[in-house]
Write a protein that holds these residues in place. Structure first.
Motif, short mmCIF file in Angstrom:
data_model
loop_
_atom_site.label_atom_id
_atom_site.label_comp_id
_atom_site.label_asym_id
_atom_site.label_seq_id
_atom_site.Cartn_x
_atom_site.Cartn_y
_atom_site.Cartn_z
N PHE A 49 0.84 -1.19 0.00
CA PHE A 49 0.00 0.00 0.00
C PHE A 49 0.88 1.25 0.00
N THR A 50 0.71 2.06 -1.04
CA THR A 50 1.52 3.26 -1.22
C THR A 50 0.62 4.42 -1.58
N ILE A 51 0.86 5.58 -0.96
CA ILE A 51 0.11 6.79 -1.29
C ILE A 51 1.07 7.81 -1.88
N GLN A 52 0.53 8.70 -2.70
CA GLN A 52 1.31 9.78 -3.27
C GLN A 52 0.66 11.09 -2.86
N LEU A 53 1.47 11.99 -2.32
CA LEU A 53 0.95 13.28 -1.88
C LEU A 53 0.59 14.14 -3.08
N THR A 54 -0.46 14.94 -2.92
CA THR A 54 -0.87 15.86 -3.98
C THR A 54 -0.48 17.29 -3.63
N ILE A 55 0.18 17.46 -2.49
CA ILE A 55 0.63 18.78 -2.06
C ILE A 55 2.15 18.80 -2.02
N ALA A 56 2.74 19.98 -2.18
CA ALA A 56 4.19 20.10 -2.14
C ALA A 56 4.68 19.98 -0.70
N THR A 57 5.79 19.26 -0.52
CA THR A 57 6.39 19.10 0.81
C THR A 57 7.89 19.23 0.71
N GLY A 58 8.54 19.33 1.85
CA GLY A 58 10.00 19.29 1.87
C GLY A 58 10.47 17.89 1.57
N GLU A 59 11.72 17.76 1.18
CA GLU A 59 12.23 16.45 0.80
C GLU A 59 13.24 15.91 1.79
N THR A 60 13.18 16.36 3.03
CA THR A 60 14.13 15.86 4.02
C THR A 60 13.71 14.48 4.47
N LYS A 61 14.72 13.62 4.67
CA LYS A 61 14.48 12.25 5.13
C LYS A 61 15.29 12.02 6.38
N GLN A 62 14.78 11.18 7.25
CA GLN A 62 15.52 10.80 8.43
C GLN A 62 16.39 9.60 8.09
N PRO A 63 17.57 9.50 8.73
CA PRO A 63 18.37 8.30 8.50
C PRO A 63 17.68 7.08 9.10
N VAL A 64 17.70 5.99 8.39
CA VAL A 64 17.05 4.77 8.83
C VAL A 64 18.12 3.71 9.04
N SER A 65 18.06 3.03 10.17
CA SER A 65 19.00 1.94 10.42
C SER A 65 18.22 0.71 10.83
N LEU A 66 18.76 -0.42 10.48
CA LEU A 66 18.14 -1.69 10.80
C LEU A 66 18.98 -2.39 11.84
N GLY A 67 18.36 -2.80 12.91
CA GLY A 67 19.11 -3.46 13.97
C GLY A 67 18.60 -4.87 14.16
N ALA A 68 19.48 -5.74 14.60
CA ALA A 68 19.10 -7.13 14.87
C ALA A 68 19.57 -7.50 16.26
N VAL A 69 18.73 -8.19 16.98
CA VAL A 69 19.07 -8.64 18.32
C VAL A 69 19.46 -10.11 18.24
N PRO A 70 20.65 -10.45 18.73
CA PRO A 70 21.06 -11.86 18.66
C PRO A 70 20.22 -12.73 19.59
N ARG A 71 19.94 -13.95 19.14
CA ARG A 71 19.17 -14.89 19.96
C ARG A 71 20.10 -15.62 20.90
N ARG A 72 19.58 -16.03 22.00
CA ARG A 72 20.38 -16.80 22.96
C ARG A 72 20.14 -18.26 22.81
#
Length: 61
Positions: free
Chosen positions: A38-61
């Motif tokens: 599911f994807t939406i497209q804005l019909t209004i003008a916005t800024g193009e700043t993005k936040q950095p995204v990181s993926l983390g994994a928790v090791p299993r015991r």
């Protein structure tokens, strides 16, 4: 669950919550671009700043 968001020119922005997406669609500030995923497209003008995204994994015991 997150909803993918495209700006007015079709460039990807940060995903939003389904509640925010419903609000944008109801106010005619966005249109449905794709249903899977599911994807939406804005019909209004916005800024193009993005936040950095990181993926983390928790090791299993």
């Amino acid at each position: 669950m997150r909803v993918f968001v495209l700006n007015k020119r079709g460039k990807p922005l940060m995903p939003c919550s389904p509640a925010k997406a419903r609000l944008l669609l109801k106010e005619k500030k966005a249109i449905v671009k794709r249903r899977t995923p599911f994807t939406i497209q804005l019909t209004i003008a916005t800024g193009e700043t993005k936040q950095p995204v990181s993926l983390g994994a928790v090791p299993r015991r």
